[in-house]
Design an enzyme around this catalytic site. Sequence first.
Site, PDB file in Angstrom:
ATOM      1  N   GLU A   1       0.855  -1.347  -0.202  1.00 25.02           N
ATOM      2  CA  GLU A   1       0.019   0.179   0.129  1.00 25.02           C
ATOM      3  C   GLU A   1       0.775   1.246   0.004  1.00 25.02           C
ATOM      4  OE1 GLU A   1      -1.910   0.440   4.192  1.00 25.02           O
ATOM      5  OE2 GLU A   1      -1.514  -1.737   3.916  1.00 25.02           O
TER       6      GLU A   1
ATOM      7  N   CYS B   1       0.424   2.414   8.770  1.00 24.85           N
ATOM      8  CA  CYS B   1       1.298   1.217   8.036  1.00 24.85           C
ATOM      9  C   CYS B   1       0.409  -0.198   8.180  1.00 24.85           C
ATOM     10  CB  CYS B   1       2.623   1.360   8.841  1.00 24.85           C
ATOM     11  SG  CYS B   1       3.397   2.731   9.151  1.00 24.85           S
TER      12      CYS B   1
END
Length: 350
Positions: free
Chosen positions: A88, A334
Amino acid sequence: MKQILQSLSREELNALVESLGEKKFRVEQIYLGLMQGKKISELPVSPSLRATLLASYEDEPVAIHETFTSSDGTKKFLFRLADGNLVEGVLMSYKYGNTQCVSTQVGCRMGCRFCASTLGGLVRNLTAGEILSQILAVNRASGGNLKDRAVTNVVLMGSGEPFDNYGNVVKFLRNLTAEGGIHISARNVSLSTCGLVPEMKRFSDEGIPLNLTVSLHAVTDAERRRTMPVANKYKIAEILDACALYFRKTGRRYIFEYSLISGENADEAHALALAELLKGKPCHVNLIRLNEVKERKLTSIGEKEAYRFLGVLEKNGISVTLRRSMGADIGGACGQLRASYLKNETPPIS
Ligand code: SAH
């Protein structure tokens, strides 16, 4: 998996084109096309050259699988790699430009207790071209080109520990900052490490003067070991020495990340100890309120308390900011997006 053409420097591409017996002007066509975020199958070269390249190289190493837009304008991207792995990234808009956060590994093996990226351990390193392609894809998807870039700043703060993937990351940085390509200056790049001391020292000799950022998150080694297993290997004093070396070699001040965790590192005594630890050093402190990860038990402190912590540092002469939390409604922290995907949950959407 095939090789990744976007890992090659212009010189390496030159050698490849020559070895294929192709004319020199093809180098420019391929290089510019790739830097614009094109797939190999879209390159403006002859069909036979495209076919030759496609036999050995991935057509689209990093595809944007999904995009989520936060109410604050932050965009989160889920990328699909050629082998099906997911990573991502985030694009945040500021007054001075747009900062993209990139991943350097699929997963992570550092084991920090507050972080979602490390929940499933390390799957694999990303190649230089896969790291770069995250930026090329987002720049293109956001309407940017090589002259007028939609991505102006880069932070290596997505999944992974950059210095645990040293060779690929350094190669990526050289390609990212090279003239003629996407050409993002090193001073617009921040690399965040959990503090791998040997690599920090090695990196100070690479001639890449970026913003070296270290995840500190504690003021003593004993406390740091509670949340960061890497603290069993390297002491805070060794990290500070490596930072000082980086400053001597590059002239760049360094940055510490300090995520405020309730009952762990966020009392006034911690603020005073942090100020004492960093007094007089050419550094800046980035405070972040912990982004709570539901698989983890740790909780954040309130905004007021965070500002009180900041005030103590300021009063003691430390350069410090409290980072605005962006994209919280789309799983900004994250590894959160990938983690929720892997569990087949509905992804968080604004
Ligand atoms: N491996 C690198 C990059 C990681 S992510 C490193 O450790 O620095 C960038 C920053 O986000 C790091 O400072 C990391 O410690 C921090 N971080 C990770 N999870 C977080 C969370 N849930 N809340 C707040 N900060 C977090």
